[in-house]
Scaffold this motif. Sequence first.
Motif, PDB file in Angstrom:
ATOM      1  N   GLN A 155       2.991  -8.521  -1.251  1.00 52.89           N
ATOM      2  CA  GLN A 155       4.421  -8.422  -1.382  1.00 52.89           C
ATOM      3  C   GLN A 155       4.938  -8.035   0.189  1.00 52.89           C
ATOM      4  N   GLU A 156       4.557  -7.078   0.855  1.00 50.54           N
ATOM      5  CA  GLU A 156       5.091  -6.958   2.154  1.00 50.54           C
ATOM      6  C   GLU A 156       4.514  -7.738   3.141  1.00 50.54           C
ATOM      7  N   GLY A 157       3.270  -8.394   3.019  1.00 49.45           N
ATOM      8  CA  GLY A 157       2.767  -9.227   3.873  1.00 49.45           C
ATOM      9  C   GLY A 157       3.306 -10.837   3.782  1.00 49.45           C
ATOM     10  N   SER A 158       3.763 -11.349   2.549  1.00 48.67           N
ATOM     11  CA  SER A 158       4.102 -12.501   2.500  1.00 48.67           C
ATOM     12  C   SER A 158       5.488 -12.865   3.086  1.00 48.67           C
ATOM     13  N   GLU A 202      -9.633   1.743  -9.159  1.00 50.00           N
ATOM     14  CA  GLU A 202      -9.457   0.322  -9.405  1.00 50.00           C
ATOM     15  C   GLU A 202      -8.145  -0.056  -9.567  1.00 50.00           C
ATOM     16  N   GLN A 203      -7.485   0.605 -10.483  1.00 50.59           N
ATOM     17  CA  GLN A 203      -5.855   0.434 -10.858  1.00 50.59           C
ATOM     18  C   GLN A 203      -5.078   0.660  -9.524  1.00 50.59           C
ATOM     19  N   SER A 204      -5.823   1.890  -8.692  1.00 50.06           N
ATOM     20  CA  SER A 204      -4.926   2.192  -7.597  1.00 50.06           C
ATOM     21  C   SER A 204      -4.967   0.916  -6.674  1.00 50.06           C
ATOM     22  N   ARG A 235      -3.149  -3.632  -3.353  1.00 50.47           N
ATOM     23  CA  ARG A 235      -3.253  -5.142  -2.928  1.00 50.47           C
ATOM     24  C   ARG A 235      -1.858  -5.741  -3.435  1.00 50.47           C
ATOM     25  N   ALA A 236      -1.378  -5.434  -4.344  1.00 52.16           N
ATOM     26  CA  ALA A 236      -0.061  -6.270  -4.813  1.00 52.16           C
ATOM     27  C   ALA A 236       1.233  -5.644  -3.851  1.00 52.16           C
TER      28      ALA A 236
END
Length: 89
Positions: A66-69, A54-56, A61-62
């Motif tokens: 960051q890459e998609g924004s 879940e942490q991974s 996702r984070a």
Amino acid sequence: MQDGHDADDPKQSTADMTIFVQNLLQQMQSRFQTMSESIISKIDEMGNRIDELEQSINELRAEMGQEGSPSPSAPLKTKEDPKAADDSA
């Protein structure tokens, strides 16, 4: 004398059977305790692995967020795509 000896045999047999059953029950209890501890250990291990997974996933996702924004070209492509325009209408 033989009658007295015969009277002791059922008592001895009952005592032997009682000891046998008690030992058997103790062995079973010990095995169940061992299995129970093993199962609990495996469940704890699975829980830890799920937490790590879940942490991974959250870290990925984070990173993707960051890459998609900063990329404004992705939304423009969907507007120019004729299939996307048909779906929205």
